[in-house]
Design an enzyme around this catalytic site. Structure first.
Site, short mmCIF file in Angstrom:
data_model
loop_
_atom_site.label_atom_id
_atom_site.label_comp_id
_atom_site.label_asym_id
_atom_site.label_seq_id
_atom_site.Cartn_x
_atom_site.Cartn_y
_atom_site.Cartn_z
N CYS A 35 3.43 6.27 6.36
CA CYS A 35 2.36 5.27 6.38
C CYS A 35 1.32 5.77 7.39
CB CYS A 35 2.96 3.94 6.83
SG CYS A 35 1.75 2.66 7.17
N HIS B 285 -0.80 4.66 -0.12
CA HIS B 285 -0.93 3.87 -1.35
C HIS B 285 -2.01 4.44 -2.29
CE1 HIS B 285 1.35 0.70 0.72
NE2 HIS B 285 1.48 0.12 -0.45
N CYS C 215 -4.31 6.97 3.09
CA CYS C 215 -3.35 5.85 2.99
C CYS C 215 -2.38 6.26 1.89
CB CYS C 215 -4.08 4.56 2.61
SG CYS C 215 -2.94 3.20 2.24
N ASP D 271 7.51 2.77 5.05
CA ASP D 271 6.11 2.40 4.84
C ASP D 271 6.08 0.88 4.80
OD1 ASP D 271 3.33 2.60 4.14
OD2 ASP D 271 3.84 2.25 2.04
N SER D 272 4.89 0.32 4.81
CA SER D 272 4.77 -1.13 4.68
C SER D 272 5.20 -1.59 3.29
CB SER D 272 3.31 -1.54 4.91
OG SER D 272 2.48 -0.88 3.98
N GLU E 228 -0.20 -2.10 -4.84
CA GLU E 228 1.09 -2.83 -4.83
C GLU E 228 1.23 -3.70 -6.09
OE1 GLU E 228 3.85 -3.26 -2.70
OE2 GLU E 228 3.24 -1.58 -1.45
N1 DGL Z 1 0.51 2.82 3.03
C1 DGL Z 1 0.04 2.54 4.33
C2 DGL Z 1 -0.88 3.59 4.88
O1 DGL Z 1 -0.68 4.74 4.56
C3 DGL Z 1 -0.34 1.16 4.74
C4 DGL Z 1 -0.95 0.23 3.80
C5 DGL Z 1 -0.98 -1.15 4.39
O2 DGL Z 1 0.10 -1.72 4.59
O3 DGL Z 1 -2.06 -1.65 4.70
O4 DGL Z 1 -1.76 3.33 5.65
#
Ligand code: DGL
Length: 284
Positions: A79, A200, A198, A16-17, A163
């Protein structure tokens, strides 16, 4: 054959990022407890969700290559942004490695939830700007539920908040409120489901519910992604044998920046004490 040279003993690679994909890792560890995992968070280049499609594809290919070089038997793109933009490229670049994304499993989770509801249903997809722009969720949900009315809402600012480890409180709720206000007239239509598009966002679910109002089911892709991974490993005969021999650590973490920060916030996402020494710094 020695365990060390057998493919089924290799770990599953996940990227993931940042720490968001740890929500998927948690679901994988619950469903496939006997497997070994190696997780990469590309924190040096986070967020992906506000970058152009070409950049997301390039970053995703580099992150994937790093995991492929470690020796993995399957890659999970944990991600949504990377899954939406880069999945076909990653499958082509690293074939025959199985590559599983999170968008289709997320769409399956929604359609499973709404299976007993007849007629048109209204689904809100909260995701990054890149995921919403690309329309991948709309296509994946409509493939399963053609009559669905889908509203995409870009909520990119929720990524750096997560984050930061900010999951609740007045600041988080007011940012969520600001995004939901952008729905305008769409908000007047009752929602049947909110997709947390997402990785996150799941830790923010309670705050989103507090603003969106009670009783709206929320769905993310973690559990259905774990199911898809299990099905793929079964199909390709790659499930880790139960009579396991010791072959490396069951869980490894790599990050492209600030291991101590990854350990601190990642521990919150995983509900696990994570020490900075357990996180390796890598360059892509
Ligand atoms: N967690 C990621 C997603 O599911 C990306 C979040 C990001 O880096 O903008 O889209």
């Amino acid at each position: 054959m020695k365990a060390a040279s057998r493919k089924d003993y290799l770990p599953i690679g996940i990227f993931d990022s940042g720490v968001g994909g740890l929500t998927v890792l948690s679901a994988l560890r619950t469903r496939l407890a006997g497997e070994h995992y190696i997780y990469l968070g590309d924190t040096a280049r986070l967020p992906y969700g506000t970058k152009s499609r070409d950049t997301v594809i390039r970053y995703s290919a580099q992150a994937s290559l790093r995991l492929v070089e470690q020796g993995i038997k399957l890659l999970v793109v944990a991600c949504n942004t990377a899954s939406a933009a880069a999945l076909p490229d990653l499958r082509r670049l690293y074939a025959p490695l199985p590559v599983i994304g999170v968008v289709e499993p997320g769409a399956q989770a929604v359609c499973r939830l709404l299976a007993s509801k007849d007629g048109e249903c209204h689904i809100l997809v909260m995701a990054t700007e890149s995921t919403v722009k690309g329309g991948a969720y709309t296509r994946a949900i409509r493939a399963l539920r053609p009559d669905a009315r889908i509203t995409g809402l870009a909520c990119s600012l929720l990524v750096p908040m997560a984050e930061e480890g900010w999951m609740d409180g007045p600041i988080v709720e007011s940012v969520i409120r600001r995004y939901l206000e952008q729905l305008g007239g769409e908000a007047a239509r009752p929602l049947d489901c909110i997709v947390l598009g997402c990785t996150h966002f799941p830790p923010l679910a309670a705050s989103i519910a507090a603003v969106a109002g009670p009783g709206i089911p929320m769905i993310d892709s973690a559990v259905t992604t774990a199911e898809a991974v299990e099905a793929e490993l079964q199909k390709s005969g790659l499930l880790r044998p139960k009579d396991e021999e010791a072959t490396g650590p069951p869980l490894r973490f790599l990050t492209t920046d600030a291991p101590e920060r990854f350990a601190r916030v990642g521990g919150l996402f995983l509900n696990l004490g994570l020490a900075p020494e357990e996180v390796e710094l890598v360059a892509l």
